[in-house]
Design a protein around this motif. Sequence first.
Motif, PDB file in Angstrom:
ATOM      1  N   VAL A 190     -31.361   9.852   8.052  1.00  0.00           N
ATOM      2  CA  VAL A 190     -31.689   9.323   6.732  1.00  0.00           C
ATOM      3  C   VAL A 190     -33.074   8.701   6.617  1.00  0.00           C
ATOM      4  O   VAL A 190     -33.657   8.704   5.538  1.00  0.00           O
ATOM      5  N   ASN A 191     -33.626   8.164   7.699  1.00  0.00           N
ATOM      6  CA  ASN A 191     -34.953   7.545   7.629  1.00  0.00           C
ATOM      7  C   ASN A 191     -36.060   8.468   8.122  1.00  0.00           C
ATOM      8  O   ASN A 191     -37.172   8.034   8.384  1.00  0.00           O
ATOM      9  N   PHE A 192     -35.770   9.752   8.248  1.00  0.00           N
ATOM     10  CA  PHE A 192     -36.730  10.718   8.757  1.00  0.00           C
ATOM     11  C   PHE A 192     -37.332  11.497   7.595  1.00  0.00           C
ATOM     12  O   PHE A 192     -36.661  11.801   6.623  1.00  0.00           O
ATOM     13  N   SER A 193     -38.615  11.809   7.709  1.00  0.00           N
ATOM     14  CA  SER A 193     -39.275  12.539   6.632  1.00  0.00           C
ATOM     15  C   SER A 193     -39.073  14.045   6.739  1.00  0.00           C
ATOM     16  O   SER A 193     -39.160  14.758   5.755  1.00  0.00           O
ATOM     17  N   LYS A 194     -38.792  14.544   7.947  1.00  0.00           N
ATOM     18  CA  LYS A 194     -38.589  15.979   8.158  1.00  0.00           C
ATOM     19  C   LYS A 194     -37.419  16.201   9.101  1.00  0.00           C
ATOM     20  O   LYS A 194     -37.026  15.321   9.845  1.00  0.00           O
ATOM     21  N   ASN A 195     -36.890  17.415   9.094  1.00  0.00           N
ATOM     22  CA  ASN A 195     -35.752  17.768   9.932  1.00  0.00           C
ATOM     23  C   ASN A 195     -36.132  18.195  11.348  1.00  0.00           C
ATOM     24  O   ASN A 195     -35.285  18.178  12.232  1.00  0.00           O
ATOM     25  N   ARG A 196     -37.365  18.627  11.588  1.00  0.00           N
ATOM     26  CA  ARG A 196     -37.734  19.186  12.887  1.00  0.00           C
ATOM     27  C   ARG A 196     -37.602  18.145  13.997  1.00  0.00           C
ATOM     28  O   ARG A 196     -38.289  17.143  14.019  1.00  0.00           O
ATOM     29  N   ILE A 197     -36.683  18.431  14.929  1.00  0.00           N
ATOM     30  CA  ILE A 197     -36.466  17.574  16.098  1.00  0.00           C
ATOM     31  C   ILE A 197     -36.956  18.358  17.310  1.00  0.00           C
ATOM     32  O   ILE A 197     -36.461  19.449  17.586  1.00  0.00           O
ATOM     33  N   THR A 198     -37.920  17.811  18.037  1.00  0.00           N
ATOM     34  CA  THR A 198     -38.590  18.563  19.096  1.00  0.00           C
ATOM     35  C   THR A 198     -38.030  18.322  20.490  1.00  0.00           C
ATOM     36  O   THR A 198     -38.226  19.144  21.384  1.00  0.00           O
ATOM     37  N   LYS A 199     -37.313  17.224  20.691  1.00  0.00           N
ATOM     38  CA  LYS A 199     -36.794  16.901  22.025  1.00  0.00           C
ATOM     39  C   LYS A 199     -35.535  16.062  21.885  1.00  0.00           C
ATOM     40  O   LYS A 199     -35.419  15.255  20.962  1.00  0.00           O
TER      41      LYS A 199
END
Length: 127
Positions: A62-71
Amino acid sequence: MTCFAQNSFDVLQLENDYNNSQSIIYSIAQDSVGNLWMATEEGVLKNNSSNYQKYNTYNGLVNFSKNRITKIIVDSKQNVWIGHENGIGLYNKKTDVFESLTTTGINTIGSVKSITEDSEHRIWVGA
């Protein structure tokens, strides 16, 4: 010299409703109860061998600006850490959401490429 090798192995595709939506998986970690946690282009997927749960900016990130999770990693205390384009996050088991962590003493972390835990249980982040 003695060599040991596995004669054969099976590769199985995980079946779920998200197969077509998760185009890129950057990282996979497993916790002590067997859940697979996957860092993807479109958020985090958690698989418990029978069900999937998707965490994205609409649900659980919810507090993230984008969905891309890299690790993604699971540390020795079974905390689930994620790296994303703007820093790091930590899974809150009580609320079932990932919380974006703020840093002190530095500007911004940027896009996280690596997260690891050392022998003294300190978390290191590489960006």
